[in-house]
Design an enzyme around this catalytic site. Sequence first.
Site, short mmCIF file in Angstrom:
data_model
loop_
_atom_site.label_atom_id
_atom_site.label_comp_id
_atom_site.label_asym_id
_atom_site.label_seq_id
_atom_site.Cartn_x
_atom_site.Cartn_y
_atom_site.Cartn_z
N VAL A 90 0.83 -0.90 0.23
CA VAL A 90 -0.08 0.12 -0.02
C VAL A 90 0.97 1.51 0.38
O VAL A 90 1.90 1.62 1.06
CB VAL A 90 -1.08 -0.53 1.37
CG1 VAL A 90 -1.64 0.89 1.74
CG2 VAL A 90 -2.01 -0.85 1.82
N HIS A 97 -7.26 7.51 2.90
CA HIS A 97 -7.22 5.84 2.61
C HIS A 97 -5.94 4.76 3.07
O HIS A 97 -6.01 3.88 3.49
CB HIS A 97 -7.49 5.64 0.95
CG HIS A 97 -8.09 4.61 0.58
ND1 HIS A 97 -8.75 4.00 0.65
CD2 HIS A 97 -7.32 3.61 -0.26
CE1 HIS A 97 -8.78 3.05 -0.14
NE2 HIS A 97 -7.34 2.30 -0.13
#
Length: 158
Positions: A90, A97
Site C-alpha cells: 500500500v 485511504h
Amino acid sequence: MASSNKNLSEYSDKNITPISERKFAVVVSEWNEEVTEALYHGAYSTLIQHGAQKENIIRKSVPGSFELTLGAQWMAAQDDIDAVICIGCVVQGETKHFDFICDAVAHGITNVGLKFNKPVIFGVLTPNTQKQALDRAGGKHGNKGDEAAITAIKMLGF
C-alpha cells in the site's frame, strides 16, 4: 529497525526449523502487481531454499491488500495449513485511504493468527513512494518477501 538500515533479505540462521513436511499458504494482493510479484517470488524462493516442497506452497490471490485478511482467514481455517504469509503493498497517497487500509490490514492479519493459533505473517509494504516499494521488493534494501518467509519458518519452530 528501519529497512534503510537493514537488508530485508539478510537474517540470522538461529531457530530455523525443518519445513519439508510443512504446508504454507501465500496470499498475494493483485494490486501493485510489479511489487507484490517480486515479494511473492522472494517468499517462494526462500521457502524452497529452506526445504519446503513445491506442492506444499499454496498461492492464493486477492484483489488488494484489504482483502488479505479474509484470504488469510480462509487459508488459516484449513487444518493442513501450518502458516500463512500475506503479501501486499500500500503506497501512501494524497488521502487518508492509506491509513485506513494499513491499520485494517495490520489488525486483521494479527487477529487471524490469534484466532487460528498459527503464524499469519505481515509481508505488506507500507512505503511513501513506489520507488521505496521497489527498493524493498528485491531492490537495494532486499526483499520483504524473504523476510516474511523466514518469519513464518521461525515461528513454526517456536
